[in-house]
Every structure is written in C-alpha cells, then in structure tokens.
Design an enzyme around this catalytic site. Structure first.
Site: not given
Ligand code: ZN
Ligand code: ZN
Ligand code: ZN
Lengths: 346, 179
Positions: B110, B107, B73, B71
């Site tokens: 993360c 999420c 992040e 992701h």
């Molecule tokens: Zn994430």
C-alpha cells in the site's frame, strides 16, 4: 502440454538463448566478511592435538564453528607443516607486544611446539554458497554445508532442457500479452500465472495502467486468479489478452478453494520484467510459489532495489529466477522507452 | 526527503493537515475501525480527504474478493480514482492535495501504491510490525525509487495504543488458541 513443447523445439526461439539464474538473498550474495586473528606455526607436529585441546578451552572461538582451528602449509617450502589459530585479535585487546608468551598465559597452554604469532584474516560467517565458500577458503580453511540446489542454480543449470522449454512457453505467453497491451497504449509488460503441478495456465494479463494507475501486469494477474476462483473485483473485458481459466476444471485446488485464503499458493508467476515494490509485496500477500522474470527494472523489488522475496521479518518467502527469455523481454523495454520519447515529442 | 524533486517538495510543503484536521479525521477512521471490529472484520479504518471532503473510504475486502491485495487503502484509492472520474478532475492534481488517514501503518504494498499515486501525507495510528512500509519492515515511504511516484510524509502515533488494542482483540477472536 507435450505437443506444444515439441512445436517450440528447433524453432527460432530456442531455449539455449537464455539462462535462468537465481536471485539470492543478501546473506547469500554478499562478499565474505573477514575478521583478524592471531595464528602461530606449529613447529613440533607431535604437540598438535594437545595444542588444539588447550587452545579450544582457553580461546573457544565462539560463533566461528565454520573455521578450522589448524591449517596445513603444504608446498610453500614452509619450514613448519601446520599453523594454528591462537585467538581473535579482539580476544586480546590489551596485549601490547604480541608474542606467544603474551597471548598465552603459561598455566593455560604450554608453548611447547609453537612459533611466534602473526595476524591472519578469517571468514566471520559460515559460507552459504559455493562462491562464498571458495572465497572464504582462500583466507583460511572453512567448512561448508552445501545446498546443492543453490550451487547448481548459480551455474544456471537448475532447469533441464524440457523444463526450460516449458518455461520458455510460459514466458512467451507473457511476452505476447505484453505486446497486446502495448498495442492498446499500455506499458509493454505481460505476466502469466501457472499451476506447475498441472502445467496449466491460470491467468494471463498485461499492464492496464492507462485505465487505472495501479493496474500493473502483476496486479491484473492477481485479480484474474481471484476471478478464476469465483472472486476478483475488476473487469478486464476490454482487454482480450487478459484472461483466466476457471478453477473448477483445475482439479488440483478445487477441493480447498473455499477454505484457501491465499490464492496463489503453489503457483508460479512469469513476468517479462522485474516487479515493482507494490507488485512484489502483492505477491507476498498472495503467497506466490516462485517468480520468474525476464529482465531487471530500475526500481525492481525482487533483486534490484529490494529483495522482498527474501526479506527478513516477512511471513512468506519464495524463490526468484531472472533471465527467462531475457533478450526478448529486454527488447520490450526498448519499445517502451521509444514510445515514451514519441509521446513527449508529440 | 532529499529524493524529492523541487516542485514536488514545494507541493508537499504547502500541503500539510492541521492538528485540528488530524484530530477530526482520525476520529472518523477510528470509528470505522471500531465498526469493523464489531462486525468481525479486520479493524482498520481508512479515509482519503481532499479539500475537507472524504473522497475515498475503505475497509479490508480480502475475504470476499479472494484477492489478497484488497487492503483498506487499495479500496479507498479506487474510490478516490472513481471520484476524480465522476467529478471530472485530474487525478494527479487531486492526489497531490489528498491526505490518507488510517488507523494502522500502511503495508509495503500500500505504501508503494500511495507513492505511485503521489499522495503527499499519511497520518496513521500504530505501527504495522508484520508488513509496515513506512519504516517498520521497509521504509518505502522515503526510499530512493525514482520510477515509483513520489515520497510521502508520515505522521504517526495518533491513538496508537487504541489501534493496537483493536488489532489484538481481533486476532484473539480469529484465533482463540493463539496458534
Ligand atoms: Zn496494505
Ligand atoms: Zn508493479
Ligand atoms: Zn466506478
């Protein structure tokens, strides 16, 4: 696989030393919630079917289809053979003096054959597991649609001895990786990703957070699986115990590898201790098949602090079993806290 | 916030981005997201700012790496770690003074990663109803997890409608039939 399994038989690491138990959802593992209801004795048995019919239409007990309307009172020296649920206590909020007359308007249900009401507790939700069913039934007869696999799993008997031998082998690989990682100054955690369809180990990894604070064993394994399919973004060459098997020889998936965005679909993960929140959610994103861990951890997210594998609202759920090689995995944790203490003292 | 240790709480208290900072860096994050959308990528913009300097920038790299954890992040955190190494600075003391600006709520994974690295503040645009770790699905940001780094503060809602619009447009392109 066969010859390896045989080698383990009768060895010091026998599979009788551990039991794998399922980590069920909160709904499946919570206590039985009870609600209060009025029941009344049926003093004239011949009136039973009429009473049930009339009570069902006056007080249908919506959402409580798992509860039986009538129970038998056998063997208690009871003067009446049956008792029937009249209504929930919440169905009659305004009734001050509870009597059969105040609960049942005479035009709805004829009182013939009914004794005076008393309060009972009935299960608020249908039981999902045999333990819940047994508890619920102590309060009032309850129907149960049994999931046989869950019942067997809760007894710790889901896996046959040959299956346990294979699981033992996989967790031993994770354990060995954990030890190798510890030798290199990492936390003693190891993990293995397996394709259960071909019984092949796809990736073995251990904690590498000395180099990168997010390289927990599970995160390492996920990247190694990606590497096995031509992707990945880290190099673990420095760690001989972190390795993968290229998927071109893993015929099970090769055809769909390029169009398959979820790299762990159908795979099992074995990890020596319960994954943290980050790792557990990484397994959701990777669509892992099943997870087996050795021992719980304080902030664990597959049973201890959260149950991310059964979290409502998430788009992927998976089965989790704990206790595989529990003793050895627990010992790894002991090694670790000892290490930490030492490093604090130094 | 009662789960924070005294010194951590004090550090987080002293470190809080001004309205002006938020405006500036979120504008930057939205430019990144817009850029990603125009290139057919997940429209999430994400940057890590330390000392008025961008030390990490990320976009979703799941497809090219076949690693579902890549992701934006996570990519940005890797850059931050590299930046620390190359600048010869201590990771923890940099992270404790670093804010994450991201167009969509991080999420669950993360959010836990941000905790593990002791990032004190996350400024985000819209909620992430499917995976959000700052309250939408789970509240990892403030949960009592003493072994999982430190809790962080969230500043949410900045240009939220715009962030949602971009996501909707993206998923419509991905899946024109809506199934
Ligand atoms: Zn994430
Ligand atoms: Zn972890
Ligand atoms: Zn680098």
């Amino acid at each position: 696989m066969e010859p390896q399994i045989k080698r383990w038989k009768g060895s010091a690491c026998d599979t009788d030393s551990w039991v794998a138990y399922p980590v069920l959802s909160d709904d499946q593992s919570q206590d039985v919630e009870l609600i209060e209801a009025f029941a009344a004795p049926i003093v004239d048995k011949k009136e039973t079917s009429r009473l049930i019919r009339e009570l069902n239409s006056l007080y249908p007990l919506n959402g409580l289809q798992h509860i039986k309307r009538v129970r038998a009172c056998k063997g208690k020296g009871s003067p009446h053979p049956l008792e029937v649920l009249v209504c929930l206590v919440s169905d009659a909020p305004d009734v001050k003096d509870v009597s059969i007359g105040s609960l049942l308007p005479s035009d709805g249900v004829r009182h013939d054959g009914l004794g005076e009401p008393f309060v009972v507790k009935v299960p608020a939700r249908p039981p999902l597991t045999r333990p819940q069913f047994e508890l619920a039934s102590k309060h009032w007869p309850t129907s149960f649609h049994e999931d046989k696999q869950v019942t067997v799993a809760l007894r710790g008997e889901l896996f046959s001895p040959p299956q346990k031998a294979t699981m033992h082998l996989y967790m031993m690989s994770a354990f060995t990786a954990a030890e190798a990682g510890k030798e290199m100054g990492m936390e003693a955690v190891g993990a293995v990703v397996v394709n259960p369809a071909t019984q092949r180990i796809i990736a073995v990894g251990h904690d590498c957070r000395g180099d990168h604070p997010l390289h927990h064993a599970v995160m390492v394994c996920i990247d190694l699986v990606a590497q096995s399919q031509g992707g990945g973004c880290y190099s673990f060459d420095r760690y001989p115990a972190c390795r993968f098997t290229s998927s071109d020889t893993d015929t099970f998936k090769s055809g769909e590898a390029s169009s398959q965005p979820y790299i762990c679909t159908g795979y099992d993960l074995y990890v020596t201790r319960e994954p943290c929140v980050m790792c557990a959610m990484a397994l959701v994103h990777s669509r892992i098949g099943r997870v087996f861990y050795g021992t719980a951890s304080a902030d664990g997210a597959l049973g201890t602090k959260f149950k991310i594998h059964s979290q409502k609202d998430l788009n992927h759920r998976f089965e989790v079993y704990k206790g595989v090689l529990s003793k050895q995995c627990e010992d790894l944790k002991g090694l670790e806290s000892h290490n930490r203490k030492q490093s604090l003292e130094d | 916030m009662g789960t924070q240790g005294g010194s951590e709480a004090a550090a987080a208290e002293s470190f809080y981005p001004s309205d002006e900072d938020r405006e500036k860096w979120m504008a930057n994050a939205f430019d990144m997201a817009r850029d990603a959308l125009e290139n057919g990528e997940v429209p999430v913009g994400c940057l890590m700012v330390y000392n008025d300097e961008v030390v990490g920038k990320g976009r979703n790299e799941v497809n090219e790496t076949k690693n579902a954890t890549r992701h934006a992040e996570m990519v940005a955190l890797d850059q931050l770690l590299d930046w620390c190494r190359h600048s010869n600075l201590d990771v923890r003391s940099v992270c404790e003074q670093t804010a994450l600006y991201v167009t969509v709520e991080p999420c669950i994974m993360c959010a836990a990663a941000l905790r593990l690295l002791n990032i004190p503040v996350v400024v985000y645009g819209c909620r992430n109803e499917r995976f959000g770790g700052c309250g939408s699905v789970l509240e990892v940001s403030s949960a009592n997890l003493p072994q999982t780094g430190t809790t962080f503060k969230c500043v949410s809602g900045h240009r939220a409608e715009e962030a949602v619009e971009m996501l909707k447009t993206f998923y419509k392109q991905e899946n024109p039939n809506g199934d």
